[in-house]
Design a protein around this motif. Structure first.
Motif, short mmCIF file in Angstrom:
data_model
loop_
_atom_site.label_atom_id
_atom_site.label_comp_id
_atom_site.label_asym_id
_atom_site.label_seq_id
_atom_site.Cartn_x
_atom_site.Cartn_y
_atom_site.Cartn_z
N UNK A 28 -3.36 -16.41 -20.81
CA UNK A 28 -2.74 -17.92 -20.48
C UNK A 28 -3.63 -17.77 -21.62
N UNK A 29 -3.72 -19.59 -22.38
CA UNK A 29 -3.79 -20.51 -23.21
C UNK A 29 -4.69 -21.43 -22.45
N UNK A 30 -6.20 -20.94 -22.73
CA UNK A 30 -7.25 -21.91 -22.22
C UNK A 30 -7.90 -23.10 -22.98
N UNK A 31 -8.07 -24.39 -22.54
CA UNK A 31 -7.63 -25.77 -23.57
C UNK A 31 -9.79 -26.27 -23.34
N UNK A 35 -15.70 -29.28 -28.95
CA UNK A 35 -17.18 -28.28 -29.32
C UNK A 35 -16.11 -27.34 -29.73
N UNK A 36 -14.88 -27.34 -28.80
CA UNK A 36 -14.42 -25.17 -28.26
C UNK A 36 -15.24 -24.61 -28.76
N UNK A 37 -15.91 -24.97 -27.83
CA UNK A 37 -17.26 -23.94 -27.14
C UNK A 37 -17.09 -24.19 -25.39
N UNK A 38 -16.90 -24.97 -24.99
CA UNK A 38 -17.03 -25.57 -23.90
C UNK A 38 -16.21 -25.42 -23.06
N UNK A 39 -15.68 -26.04 -21.33
CA UNK A 39 -14.96 -26.28 -20.75
C UNK A 39 -15.57 -27.05 -19.61
N UNK A 40 -14.25 -28.15 -18.56
CA UNK A 40 -14.89 -28.46 -17.92
C UNK A 40 -15.29 -27.83 -16.88
N UNK A 41 -15.44 -27.88 -15.57
CA UNK A 41 -15.21 -27.47 -14.10
C UNK A 41 -13.08 -27.39 -13.17
N UNK A 42 -12.51 -28.79 -14.19
CA UNK A 42 -11.95 -29.10 -13.30
C UNK A 42 -10.64 -28.44 -14.96
N UNK A 43 -10.90 -28.45 -16.00
CA UNK A 43 -10.53 -27.38 -16.97
C UNK A 43 -10.26 -25.89 -16.65
N UNK A 47 -6.89 -23.98 -15.67
CA UNK A 47 -7.02 -22.17 -16.10
C UNK A 47 -6.30 -21.83 -15.07
N UNK A 48 -6.58 -21.59 -14.28
CA UNK A 48 -6.62 -20.51 -12.99
C UNK A 48 -6.06 -20.83 -11.98
N UNK A 49 -5.28 -22.20 -11.96
CA UNK A 49 -4.63 -22.89 -11.23
C UNK A 49 -4.72 -22.92 -9.91
N UNK A 50 -5.54 -23.48 -9.44
CA UNK A 50 -6.83 -23.24 -8.40
C UNK A 50 -6.97 -24.85 -7.87
N UNK A 106 -20.81 -30.41 -15.57
CA UNK A 106 -20.93 -28.86 -15.02
C UNK A 106 -20.43 -28.02 -16.21
N UNK A 107 -20.95 -27.18 -17.48
CA UNK A 107 -19.65 -26.44 -18.00
C UNK A 107 -19.76 -25.01 -18.81
N UNK A 108 -18.77 -24.81 -18.91
CA UNK A 108 -18.53 -23.20 -18.81
C UNK A 108 -18.20 -23.11 -20.04
N UNK A 109 -18.48 -21.83 -20.33
CA UNK A 109 -18.15 -21.21 -21.96
C UNK A 109 -16.71 -20.11 -21.60
#
Length: 230
Positions: A28-31, A35-43, A47-50, A106-109
């Motif tokens: 699945x496409x990860x938005x 910066x093209x590096x990080x995603x937030x917890x909400x994102x 993505x995981x539809x939870x 909280x940021x995730x790679x």
């Protein structure tokens, strides 16, 4: 081959898979953030539809593991600086829509998201990611096994070639010796032919001299014959 349950339970197995972030986009496409590096917890939750709360609880339970794979928590001036950078990247007309966290973020790679995929149980998307990982590993194992079989066959052929070369060694040695003998005989033959050639040259010269003497004798006899008639 590792199972999905083993992947969920074993930190060591998850570490082995951490380089496979390409699997995420295959499922699945990860938005990402601008910066093209990080995603937030909400994102990540989207993505995981939870629910976002499910992701937060999981990241709290496995905080150290996720931090080692790129998760960060921004606060204070660091948070403000990050928001400023994101807003500068967001683009004209979209700055107002950029979501800013009030006190912490909280940021995730991609590595963190992949890590979460190997921990999150109640998500069909996470299960698909794990299936991709396990199938890819099985394909890799089959490729390695196939390569091992080919190498074994090549090694067997090389052993046969080595044995053949060992058996051929004495034959080549005898052939080399015979060629040396032939070379010596050819040298002797060349010498004999050269000597014969010189001898034939001498004979040719002797014949030429004999022809000259016979011509002289013939002239003398002719002169004598004329004198007798006179």
């Amino acid at each position: 081959m590792p199972t999905e349950v083993a992947l969920l339970e074993s930190h060591a197995l998850r570490v082995e898979q951490m380089g496979r972030v390409d699997v995420l986009d295959k499922v699945k496409s990860l938005v990402m953030l601008p910066d093209g590096v990080h995603v937030r917890t909400e994102d990540v939750a989207r993505y995981f539809e939870v629910p976002t709360a499910s992701v937060r609880r999981l990241t709290d339970r496995h905080q150290q593991e996720l931090i080692s794979n790129g998760m960060r928590v921004l606060r204070g001036s660091e948070l403000q600086s990050f928001h400023s950078d994101m807003m500068s990247l967001w683009g004209e007309g979209e700055v107002g829509s950029y979501p800013q966290a009030a006190t912490q973020l909280r940021l995730h790679t991609r590595r963190t998201v992949l890590n979460i995929a190997m921990l999150l149980r109640d998500s069909d998307i996470a299960r698909c990611v794990r299936t991709y990982l396990l199938d890819a590993e099985e394909d890799l194992r089959e490729s390695v096994a196939s390569l091992d079989r080919r190498v074994t066959r090549v090694e067997g052929c090389l052993v046969g070639v080595g044995n053949a070369l060992q058996e051929l060694g004495p034959v080549l040695s005898r052939m080399s010796h015979r060629l040396d003998v032939l070379d010596r005989k050819l040298d002797i033959t060349h010498q004999v032919v050269g000597a014969i050639s010189l001898r034939l040259t001498d004979v040719s010269q002797d014949i030429a001299r004999l022809d000259t003497r016979m011509d002289d004798v013939a002239r003398q006899l002719k002169d004598l014959s004329r004198g007798g008639l006179g």
